[in-house]
Design a protein around this motif. Structure first.
Motif, PDB file in Angstrom:
ATOM      1  N   UNK A   5       0.830  -1.200   0.000  1.00  0.00           N
ATOM      2  CA  UNK A   5       0.000   0.000   0.000  1.00  0.00           C
ATOM      3  C   UNK A   5       0.866   1.252   0.000  1.00  0.00           C
ATOM      4  N   UNK A   6       1.932   1.236   0.790  1.00  0.00           N
ATOM      5  CA  UNK A   6       2.828   2.384   0.880  1.00  0.00           C
ATOM      6  C   UNK A   6       3.440   2.705  -0.492  1.00  0.00           C
ATOM      7  N   UNK A   7       3.926   1.678  -1.171  1.00  0.00           N
ATOM      8  CA  UNK A   7       4.565   1.875  -2.481  1.00  0.00           C
ATOM      9  C   UNK A   7       3.536   2.341  -3.515  1.00  0.00           C
ATOM     10  N   UNK A   8       2.350   1.731  -3.520  1.00  0.00           N
ATOM     11  CA  UNK A   8       1.324   2.126  -4.480  1.00  0.00           C
ATOM     12  C   UNK A   8       0.889   3.574  -4.272  1.00  0.00           C
ATOM     13  N   UNK A   9       0.771   4.011  -3.033  1.00  0.00           N
ATOM     14  CA  UNK A   9       0.397   5.400  -2.765  1.00  0.00           C
ATOM     15  C   UNK A   9       1.527   6.358  -3.142  1.00  0.00           C
ATOM     16  N   UNK A  10       2.757   5.975  -2.876  1.00  0.00           N
ATOM     17  CA  UNK A  10       3.912   6.823  -3.174  1.00  0.00           C
ATOM     18  C   UNK A  10       4.055   7.074  -4.671  1.00  0.00           C
ATOM     19  N   UNK A  11       3.851   6.021  -5.481  1.00  0.00           N
ATOM     20  CA  UNK A  11       4.054   6.125  -6.925  1.00  0.00           C
ATOM     21  C   UNK A  11       2.757   6.316  -7.715  1.00  0.00           C
ATOM     22  N   UNK A  12       1.617   6.141  -7.059  1.00  0.00           N
ATOM     23  CA  UNK A  12       0.334   6.348  -7.727  1.00  0.00           C
ATOM     24  C   UNK A  12       0.016   5.319  -8.798  1.00  0.00           C
ATOM     25  N   UNK A  13       0.562   4.116  -8.642  1.00  0.00           N
ATOM     26  CA  UNK A  13       0.348   3.041  -9.620  1.00  0.00           C
ATOM     27  C   UNK A  13       0.209   1.725  -8.867  1.00  0.00           C
ATOM     28  N   UNK A  14      -0.371   0.710  -9.521  1.00  0.00           N
ATOM     29  CA  UNK A  14      -0.379  -0.625  -8.912  1.00  0.00           C
ATOM     30  C   UNK A  14       1.053  -1.145  -8.769  1.00  0.00           C
ATOM     31  N   UNK A  15       1.250  -2.017  -7.807  1.00  0.00           N
ATOM     32  CA  UNK A  15       2.587  -2.545  -7.507  1.00  0.00           C
ATOM     33  C   UNK A  15       3.242  -3.185  -8.726  1.00  0.00           C
ATOM     34  N   UNK A  16       2.482  -3.927  -9.516  1.00  0.00           N
ATOM     35  CA  UNK A  16       3.061  -4.594 -10.688  1.00  0.00           C
ATOM     36  C   UNK A  16       3.650  -3.579 -11.666  1.00  0.00           C
ATOM     37  N   UNK A  17       2.980  -2.456 -11.881  1.00  0.00           N
ATOM     38  CA  UNK A  17       3.493  -1.426 -12.783  1.00  0.00           C
ATOM     39  C   UNK A  17       4.742  -0.763 -12.217  1.00  0.00           C
ATOM     40  N   UNK A  18       4.749  -0.532 -10.912  1.00  0.00           N
ATOM     41  CA  UNK A  18       5.917   0.058 -10.264  1.00  0.00           C
ATOM     42  C   UNK A  18       7.115  -0.876 -10.403  1.00  0.00           C
ATOM     43  N   UNK A  19       6.892  -2.161 -10.136  1.00  0.00           N
ATOM     44  CA  UNK A  19       7.982  -3.137 -10.229  1.00  0.00           C
ATOM     45  C   UNK A  19       8.486  -3.261 -11.666  1.00  0.00           C
ATOM     46  N   UNK A  20       7.593  -3.207 -12.638  1.00  0.00           N
ATOM     47  CA  UNK A  20       8.010  -3.263 -14.037  1.00  0.00           C
ATOM     48  C   UNK A  20       8.913  -2.077 -14.365  1.00  0.00           C
ATOM     49  N   UNK A  21       8.501  -0.904 -13.945  1.00  0.00           N
ATOM     50  CA  UNK A  21       9.274   0.302 -14.217  1.00  0.00           C
ATOM     51  C   UNK A  21      10.655   0.238 -13.566  1.00  0.00           C
ATOM     52  N   UNK A  22      10.713  -0.249 -12.338  1.00  0.00           N
ATOM     53  CA  UNK A  22      11.978  -0.318 -11.604  1.00  0.00           C
ATOM     54  C   UNK A  22      12.888  -1.411 -12.157  1.00  0.00           C
ATOM     55  N   UNK A  23      12.331  -2.599 -12.386  1.00  0.00           N
ATOM     56  CA  UNK A  23      13.155  -3.752 -12.797  1.00  0.00           C
ATOM     57  C   UNK A  23      13.484  -3.756 -14.283  1.00  0.00           C
ATOM     58  N   UNK A  24      12.497  -3.488 -15.115  1.00  0.00           N
ATOM     59  CA  UNK A  24      12.699  -3.563 -16.562  1.00  0.00           C
ATOM     60  C   UNK A  24      13.066  -2.192 -17.139  1.00  0.00           C
ATOM     61  N   UNK A  25      12.269  -1.193 -16.792  1.00  0.00           N
ATOM     62  CA  UNK A  25      12.491   0.146 -17.334  1.00  0.00           C
ATOM     63  C   UNK A  25      13.819   0.755 -16.911  1.00  0.00           C
ATOM     64  N   UNK A  26      14.085   0.720 -15.612  1.00  0.00           N
ATOM     65  CA  UNK A  26      15.319   1.319 -15.092  1.00  0.00           C
ATOM     66  C   UNK A  26      16.439   0.311 -14.934  1.00  0.00           C
TER      67      UNK A  26
END
Length: 56
Positions: A5-26
């Motif tokens: 919940x903390x991560x989703x609120x911080x980034x304004x996206x579902x966890x899966x999208x955040x993880x994709x951006x961090x792991x694959x995108x960056x």
């Protein structure tokens, strides 16, 4: 509040999208990704494995 919940609120996206951006995108390693998200390395690697964004 749980980490998910903390991560989703911080980034304004579902966890899966955040993880994709961090792991694959960056392309961040577990230490840098965990630091960026503000979670433990164990939590980060668990999520990375759950969504299949880990190293092959």
């Amino acid at each position: 509040m749980d980490y998910k919940t903390m991560v989703e609120e911080k980034f304004g996206k579902p966890l899966k999208e955040v993880m994709y951006e961090v792991c694959v995108g960056k392309g961040l390693e577990k230490w840098d990704g965990a630091k960026l998200l503000g979670v433990s390395v164990i939590t980060f690697t668990t999520w990375r494995s759950k969504f299949g964004f880990g190293p092959l």
